[in-house]
Design a protein around this motif. Structure first.
Motif, PDB file in Angstrom:
ATOM      1  N   PHE A  54       0.821  -1.213   0.000  1.00 19.61           N
ATOM      2  CA  PHE A  54       0.000   0.000   0.000  1.00 19.61           C
ATOM      3  C   PHE A  54       0.854   1.263   0.000  1.00 19.61           C
ATOM      4  CE2 PHE A  54      -3.156  -3.110   1.135  1.00 19.61           C
ATOM      5  CZ  PHE A  54      -4.285  -2.635   0.484  1.00 19.61           C
ATOM      6  N   PHE A  55       2.046   1.185   0.552  1.00 20.48           N
ATOM      7  CA  PHE A  55       2.956   2.332   0.512  1.00 20.48           C
ATOM      8  C   PHE A  55       3.282   2.708  -0.934  1.00 20.48           C
ATOM      9  CE2 PHE A  55       7.389   3.715   0.012  1.00 20.48           C
ATOM     10  CZ  PHE A  55       7.334   4.944   0.671  1.00 20.48           C
ATOM     11  N   VAL A  56       3.672   1.706  -1.725  1.00 22.22           N
ATOM     12  CA  VAL A  56       4.025   1.966  -3.116  1.00 22.22           C
ATOM     13  C   VAL A  56       2.802   2.454  -3.898  1.00 22.22           C
ATOM     14  CG1 VAL A  56       4.781   0.905  -5.282  1.00 22.22           C
ATOM     15  CG2 VAL A  56       5.961   0.353  -3.135  1.00 22.22           C
ATOM     16  N   SER A  57       1.687   1.759  -3.720  1.00 28.92           N
ATOM     17  CA  SER A  57       0.481   2.111  -4.480  1.00 28.92           C
ATOM     18  C   SER A  57       0.032   3.539  -4.204  1.00 28.92           C
ATOM     19  CB  SER A  57      -0.652   1.132  -4.157  1.00 28.92           C
ATOM     20  OG  SER A  57      -0.319  -0.179  -4.566  1.00 28.92           O
ATOM     21  N   LEU A  58       0.002   3.932  -2.932  1.00 24.26           N
ATOM     22  CA  LEU A  58      -0.497   5.263  -2.586  1.00 24.26           C
ATOM     23  C   LEU A  58       0.535   6.354  -2.811  1.00 24.26           C
ATOM     24  CD1 LEU A  58      -3.377   5.969  -1.576  1.00 24.26           C
ATOM     25  CD2 LEU A  58      -2.808   3.536  -1.517  1.00 24.26           C
ATOM     26  N   THR A  59       1.797   5.996  -2.982  1.00 24.79           N
ATOM     27  CA  THR A  59       2.793   7.001  -3.338  1.00 24.79           C
ATOM     28  C   THR A  59       2.530   7.539  -4.744  1.00 24.79           C
ATOM     29  OG1 THR A  59       4.505   6.061  -1.894  1.00 24.79           O
ATOM     30  CG2 THR A  59       5.257   7.439  -3.718  1.00 24.79           C
ATOM     31  N   VAL A  60       2.112   6.651  -5.640  1.00 22.61           N
ATOM     32  CA  VAL A  60       1.906   7.069  -7.029  1.00 22.61           C
ATOM     33  C   VAL A  60       0.434   7.190  -7.421  1.00 22.61           C
ATOM     34  CG1 VAL A  60       4.121   6.177  -7.797  1.00 22.61           C
ATOM     35  CG2 VAL A  60       2.132   4.675  -7.835  1.00 22.61           C
ATOM     36  N   PHE A  61      -0.454   6.548  -6.692  1.00 23.66           N
ATOM     37  CA  PHE A  61      -1.881   6.620  -7.004  1.00 23.66           C
ATOM     38  C   PHE A  61      -2.655   7.178  -5.825  1.00 23.66           C
ATOM     39  CE2 PHE A  61      -6.168   4.951  -6.740  1.00 23.66           C
ATOM     40  CZ  PHE A  61      -6.678   5.233  -7.999  1.00 23.66           C
ATOM     41  N   PRO A  62      -3.522   8.178  -6.005  1.00 21.58           N
ATOM     42  CA  PRO A  62      -3.866   8.772  -7.299  1.00 21.58           C
ATOM     43  C   PRO A  62      -3.096  10.055  -7.615  1.00 21.58           C
ATOM     44  CG  PRO A  62      -5.436   9.484  -5.658  1.00 21.58           C
ATOM     45  CD  PRO A  62      -4.437   8.596  -4.935  1.00 21.58           C
ATOM     46  N   SER A  63      -2.347  10.580  -6.645  1.00 19.72           N
ATOM     47  CA  SER A  63      -1.786  11.921  -6.799  1.00 19.72           C
ATOM     48  C   SER A  63      -0.866  12.063  -8.008  1.00 19.72           C
ATOM     49  CB  SER A  63      -1.027  12.312  -5.521  1.00 19.72           C
ATOM     50  OG  SER A  63      -0.564  13.628  -5.600  1.00 19.72           O
ATOM     51  N   VAL A  64       0.093  11.136  -8.179  1.00 21.95           N
ATOM     52  CA  VAL A  64       1.028  11.227  -9.298  1.00 21.95           C
ATOM     53  C   VAL A  64       0.331  10.857 -10.608  1.00 21.95           C
ATOM     54  CG1 VAL A  64       3.130  10.271 -10.310  1.00 21.95           C
ATOM     55  CG2 VAL A  64       3.073  10.859  -7.882  1.00 21.95           C
ATOM     56  N   CYS A  65      -0.321   9.704 -10.627  1.00 17.29           N
ATOM     57  CA  CYS A  65      -0.931   9.221 -11.869  1.00 17.29           C
ATOM     58  C   CYS A  65      -2.012  10.165 -12.401  1.00 17.29           C
ATOM     59  CB  CYS A  65      -1.528   7.830 -11.654  1.00 17.29           C
ATOM     60  SG  CYS A  65      -0.284   6.543 -11.373  1.00 17.29           S
ATOM     61  N   ALA A  68      -1.565  -0.413 -15.543  1.00 20.90           N
ATOM     62  CA  ALA A  68      -2.372  -1.621 -15.352  1.00 20.90           C
ATOM     63  C   ALA A  68      -1.628  -2.639 -14.485  1.00 20.90           C
ATOM     64  CB  ALA A  68      -2.723  -2.227 -16.708  1.00 20.90           C
ATOM     65  N   ILE A  69      -0.312  -2.784 -14.720  1.00 18.62           N
ATOM     66  CA  ILE A  69       0.495  -3.713 -13.914  1.00 18.62           C
ATOM     67  C   ILE A  69       0.546  -3.242 -12.463  1.00 18.62           C
ATOM     68  CG2 ILE A  69       2.802  -4.695 -13.591  1.00 18.62           C
ATOM     69  CD1 ILE A  69       3.184  -4.440 -16.633  1.00 18.62           C
ATOM     70  N   LEU A  70       0.644  -1.926 -12.262  1.00 17.41           N
ATOM     71  CA  LEU A  70       0.614  -1.371 -10.905  1.00 17.41           C
ATOM     72  C   LEU A  70      -0.668  -1.787 -10.186  1.00 17.41           C
ATOM     73  CD1 LEU A  70       1.635   0.754  -8.697  1.00 17.41           C
ATOM     74  CD2 LEU A  70       0.140   2.377  -9.899  1.00 17.41           C
ATOM     75  N   THR A 111       6.614  -7.987  -3.385  1.00 17.49           N
ATOM     76  CA  THR A 111       6.134  -6.682  -2.898  1.00 17.49           C
ATOM     77  C   THR A 111       7.252  -5.641  -2.902  1.00 17.49           C
ATOM     78  OG1 THR A 111       6.545  -7.376  -0.596  1.00 17.49           O
ATOM     79  CG2 THR A 111       4.319  -7.702  -1.482  1.00 17.49           C
ATOM     80  N   THR A 112       8.462  -6.056  -2.552  1.00 19.42           N
ATOM     81  CA  THR A 112       9.584  -5.109  -2.511  1.00 19.42           C
ATOM     82  C   THR A 112       9.968  -4.647  -3.912  1.00 19.42           C
ATOM     83  OG1 THR A 112      10.420  -6.184  -0.499  1.00 19.42           O
ATOM     84  CG2 THR A 112      11.938  -4.733  -1.685  1.00 19.42           C
ATOM     85  N   SER A 113       9.864  -5.544  -4.887  1.00 22.84           N
ATOM     86  CA  SER A 113      10.228  -5.181  -6.261  1.00 22.84           C
ATOM     87  C   SER A 113       9.310  -4.097  -6.821  1.00 22.84           C
ATOM     88  CB  SER A 113      10.172  -6.417  -7.163  1.00 22.84           C
ATOM     89  OG  SER A 113       8.839  -6.890  -7.318  1.00 22.84           O
ATOM     90  N   ARG A 114       8.138  -3.930  -6.234  1.00 23.50           N
ATOM     91  CA  ARG A 114       7.193  -2.916  -6.712  1.00 23.50           C
ATOM     92  C   ARG A 114       7.683  -1.489  -6.443  1.00 23.50           C
ATOM     93  NH1 ARG A 114       2.697  -2.253  -4.622  1.00 23.50           N
ATOM     94  NH2 ARG A 114       1.378  -1.841  -6.454  1.00 23.50           N
ATOM     95  N   LEU A 115       8.724  -1.332  -5.660  1.00 20.34           N
ATOM     96  CA  LEU A 115       9.277   0.007  -5.421  1.00 20.34           C
ATOM     97  C   LEU A 115       9.721   0.677  -6.719  1.00 20.34           C
ATOM     98  CD1 LEU A 115      11.348  -0.734  -2.191  1.00 20.34           C
ATOM     99  CD2 LEU A 115       9.447   0.883  -2.345  1.00 20.34           C
ATOM    100  N   VAL A 116       9.991  -0.116  -7.741  1.00 22.52           N
ATOM    101  CA  VAL A 116      10.440   0.437  -9.020  1.00 22.52           C
ATOM    102  C   VAL A 116       9.345   1.278  -9.672  1.00 22.52           C
ATOM    103  CG1 VAL A 116       9.691  -1.478 -10.508  1.00 22.52           C
ATOM    104  CG2 VAL A 116      11.734  -0.154 -11.110  1.00 22.52           C
ATOM    105  N   PHE A 117       8.101   1.078  -9.284  1.00 20.40           N
ATOM    106  CA  PHE A 117       7.008   1.872  -9.853  1.00 20.40           C
ATOM    107  C   PHE A 117       7.152   3.362  -9.527  1.00 20.40           C
ATOM    108  CE2 PHE A 117       4.418  -2.179  -9.724  1.00 20.40           C
ATOM    109  CZ  PHE A 117       4.316  -2.297 -11.106  1.00 20.40           C
TER     110      PHE A 117
END
Length: 419
Positions: free
Chosen positions: A257-268, A356-358, A319-325
């Motif tokens: 959820f940290f990664v997801s909310l860092t970029v969604f929705p504010s950045v995206c 979509a992958i995110l 889950t850790t690899s998702r930091l690349v998003f």
């Protein structure tokens, strides 16, 4: 009572928990998806508030969610889970009524007052929603792990439904009328949650699992303290033991959820098309950001229920690899008018596919993490572990929202001009 293992006939309990999962994120999704209504209609005459609305509503949503989510783990507010769920839903419905009233009135002459009234309602709404969400995970933890996944599935279906509801409400010519029906739709979802909760004890499958837990408590009274429905006693819930046993899965929930909310929705939502003639037109943000993320997250929940891979140990790598998003989306056409960082992702289709992958990875990983949390502890501790998992989920959301505030700063640093 017949204790022969019954089946969840017609998947009624599974579907009920999906509905409650939808209810857990209805409040948050309704307000962030109504971005255009607030920024371009209600607050159009106050640039300071309209430009920062998403940030303000994020903080107003998640601060009470974080505080009351953890508070509900350690302090059994309002008695048992049933009492907490019912009263939380009642208060949320009342606050939605206030939101509808605010949509009805003409606030042109007092936009600042409207803004702060909205922030107060969002704050209170999410305080009660935190108790509701936390308690629903506690209820789901009494059942097999897939039922915790049902709640997570519902939370991701919620985003898709809210986007579709927002789309449908725009069929009205009047913005105010659209907003009224939009928020009434959210209130209707919470009323369904209220009604369906009372049906749980009537179901034989639910009563069977609830009875198993109650019998465990009677056999070993010392474990009663871990039951969220038990009366306070001298024994204390072994929070330390529960966290030690489930910390890896709690990390997975947090980082997802940290990664997801860092970029969604504010950045995206602030990524603009490279190709000005891209076929989505004015719906570019609504589709590539909100609809894509929420729909793919929903699909991710479904794949997690059908295919429990990665397993509990390997999930951490996933889950850790998702930091690349995070760096990827910052290198897209994010804030094109204010950035100094060069845009490296210059293809709208590439951005859309990774978006979509995110969403899919967010739904898949979060569902697996929440299911694994309850499975890492003894059955009598599962409800408490589920509540801690829900609180960790909110902590990840809050941390992501905090970091996303740095994203506009990162892409506009003067050092990129010299690079």
């Amino acid at each position: 009572m017949d204790l022969a293992p019954p089946k969840d006939k017609y998947n009624l309990i599974f579907l009920t928990l999906i509905v409650h999962g939808i209810g857990t994120l209805t409040a948050f999704n309704m307000f962030i998806t109504a971005k255009s209504y607030f920024e371009d209609y209600k607050l159009k005459n106050t640039k300071e508030y309209s430009d920062n609305f998403m940030a303000y509503v994020g903080w107003a949503s998640q601060i009470p969610n974080l505080f009351f989510g953890w508070f509900n783990v350690f302090v059994k507010m309002g008695g048992n889970l049933t009492t907490r769920i019912i009263w939380s839903l009642i208060m949320e419905v009342i606050i939605f009524v206030v939101t509808v009233i605010l949509a009805m009135v003409d606030s042109t002459e007092w936009p600042e007052v409207f803004f702060w009234l909205t922030m107060v309602t969002v704050f209170i709404l999410n305080a009660f929603n935190a108790i509701f969400q936390n308690s629903v995970y506690g209820v789901a933890a009494r059942l097999p792990p897939s039922y915790t996944g049902a709640v997570v599935l519902g939370s991701n279906i919620c985003g898709t439904l809210v986007v579709l509801l927002s789309w449908a409400s725009k069929s009205f010519d009047n913005v105010r009328t659209s907003a009224i029906y939009y928020f009434i739709g959210g209130m209707f979802v919470l009323l369904i949650c209220f009604d369906t909760y009372f049906a749980l004890p009537l179901n034989r499958f639910y009563r069977y699992h609830d009875t198993l837990q109650q019998r465990t408590m009677r056999v070993n009274p010392a474990l009663a303290a871990t039951n969220p429905d038990a009366s306070p006693g001298k024994e204390h819930t072994p929070y330390g033991l529960i966290v030690r046993q489930s910390w890896l899965q709690l990390y997975n929930v947090f980082i997802t959820f940290f990664v997801s909310l860092t970029v969604f929705p504010s950045v995206c939502s602030n990524i603009k098309p490279i190709d000005k003639d891209f076929f989505l037109g004015d719906n570019y943000t609504l589709i590539t950001c909100f609809l894509t993320f929420n729909m793919m997250a929903m699909i991710g929940n479904i794949t997690a229920s059908l295919w429990q891979f990665p397993g509990p140990r390997l999930l951490t790598l996933f889950t850790t690899s998702r930091l690349v998003f995070i760096p990827f989306f910052l290198l897209c056409n994010y804030l094109p008018l204010d950035r100094t960082l060069p845009v490296w992702v210059t293809n709208d289709w590439v951005y859309w596919v990774v978006s979509a992958i995110l969403g899919w990875s967010s739904g898949h990983a979060s569902s697996l993490g929440m299911m694994y949390v309850c499975g890492t502890v003894a059955p009598e501790h599962a409800a408490t572990a589920g509540m801690i998992g829900a609180a960790t989920l909110v902590t990840g959301i809050m941390s992501g929202l905090a970091v996303t505030r740095l994203c506009p700063v990162l892409v506009s640093l003067s050092l990129w001009r010299a690079a």
